[in-house]
Design a protein around this motif. Structure first.
Motif, PDB file in Angstrom:
ATOM      1  N   ASN A 201       0.815  -1.205   0.000  1.00 52.09           N
ATOM      2  CA  ASN A 201       0.000   0.000   0.000  1.00 52.09           C
ATOM      3  C   ASN A 201       0.855   1.264   0.000  1.00 52.09           C
ATOM      4  O   ASN A 201       0.905   2.021   0.969  1.00 52.09           O
ATOM      5  CB  ASN A 201      -0.960   0.004   1.189  1.00 52.09           C
ATOM      6  N   HIS A 202       1.530   1.505  -1.112  1.00 52.51           N
ATOM      7  CA  HIS A 202       2.416   2.663  -1.217  1.00 52.51           C
ATOM      8  C   HIS A 202       1.624   3.964  -1.249  1.00 52.51           C
ATOM      9  O   HIS A 202       2.079   4.991  -0.742  1.00 52.51           O
ATOM     10  CB  HIS A 202       3.290   2.552  -2.460  1.00 52.51           C
ATOM     11  N   ALA A 203       0.443   3.949  -1.844  1.00 53.50           N
ATOM     12  CA  ALA A 203      -0.354   5.170  -1.936  1.00 53.50           C
ATOM     13  C   ALA A 203      -0.746   5.672  -0.553  1.00 53.50           C
ATOM     14  O   ALA A 203      -0.699   6.872  -0.269  1.00 53.50           O
ATOM     15  CB  ALA A 203      -1.607   4.917  -2.777  1.00 53.50           C
ATOM     16  N   MET A 204      -1.121   4.745   0.335  1.00 49.73           N
ATOM     17  CA  MET A 204      -1.476   5.137   1.697  1.00 49.73           C
ATOM     18  C   MET A 204      -0.261   5.730   2.406  1.00 49.73           C
ATOM     19  O   MET A 204      -0.346   6.785   3.040  1.00 49.73           O
ATOM     20  CB  MET A 204      -2.022   3.941   2.483  1.00 49.73           C
ATOM     21  N   ARG A 205       0.887   5.051   2.286  1.00 51.73           N
ATOM     22  CA  ARG A 205       2.102   5.551   2.936  1.00 51.73           C
ATOM     23  C   ARG A 205       2.470   6.933   2.423  1.00 51.73           C
ATOM     24  O   ARG A 205       2.796   7.838   3.190  1.00 51.73           O
ATOM     25  CB  ARG A 205       3.262   4.580   2.701  1.00 51.73           C
ATOM     26  N   ASP A 206       2.425   7.105   1.117  1.00 48.49           N
ATOM     27  CA  ASP A 206       2.797   8.397   0.525  1.00 48.49           C
ATOM     28  C   ASP A 206       1.820   9.484   0.947  1.00 48.49           C
ATOM     29  O   ASP A 206       2.212  10.631   1.189  1.00 48.49           O
ATOM     30  CB  ASP A 206       2.836   8.282  -1.001  1.00 48.49           C
TER      31      ASP A 206
END
Length: 207
Positions: A47-52
């Protein structure tokens, strides 16, 4: 109802059902092993979008946990100056935000050093202890505070735990609540993508 600012909205889970289930299991693991550091981000490997989207604004562990736990029936109180977390929970989970600390089922506290008294939150009632609040408290570190001895269910004999950013006043208030069992407050201390669970059944030695 306040409008949601779509320009700052943080993305939710990639897989709403399965991601929430993985985070929920991690939260149960943290409460069943008090004092152990549990990596919530391990439940969200892609879940890179959440982290970013969160980057430097709200700890991933707090957001993912509240996203997994809340819905329209669970009032949430957020002790934080901006609306980033509240907007995301309202949009993705239909969570209902409240300004009444005593009403809240879940609470997010952004600064452990400036948190209200634990008496400000619901402790539940003897006939309905499940109505007590669960607190997610943002701390600077899960390993760099003053070591305190924890004991109780889920801990073999005792364990030294060092959560940074928590005052002696907090620990004394929390110790007083143990006499109210089965009422009390369950806490999670969050930092980055990890957290430590402190259930109401755990005893913490405070001088």
């Amino acid at each position: 109802m306040m409008r949601i600012d779509m320009t700052t909205l943080v993305p939710g889970f990639n897989d709403t059902v399965h991601d929430a289930q993985r985070v929920f299991r991690a939260l149960l693991d943290a409460l069943s092993r008090p004092g152990s550091i549990v990596a919530i981000d391990a439940a969200l490997p892609d879940n890179h979008a959440m982290r970013d989207g969160l980057a430097g604004r709200v700890p991933l562990a707090a957001f993912a946990s509240l996203l997994a736990l809340t819905d329209y029936s669970t009032p949430v109180f957020i002790e934080r100056e901006d609306n980033v977390l509240g907007d995301a929970l309202r949009f993705h989970a239909s969570a209902r935000l409240t300004r009444d600390r005593r009403e809240a089922a879940f609470v997010y506290i952004d600064d452990a050093r400036d948190m209200p008294s634990l008496d400000a939150f619901s402790h539940g009632e003897p006939e309905s202890p499940e109505h007590a609040a669960t607190l997610f408290i943002h701390v600077p570190s899960l390993t760099e505070g003053e070591p305190l001895v924890w004991s109780g269910p889920g801990i073999a004999q005792s364990r030294s735990v060092a959560i940074a950013g928590l005052s002696r006043k907090f620990w004394r208030q929390r110790a007083a609540l143990t006499a109210l069992f089965p009422c009390g407050i369950d806490c999670y201390f969050v930092a980055g993508g990890a957290l430590v669970g402190l259930p109401r059944t755990t005893q913490v030695e405070v001088n």
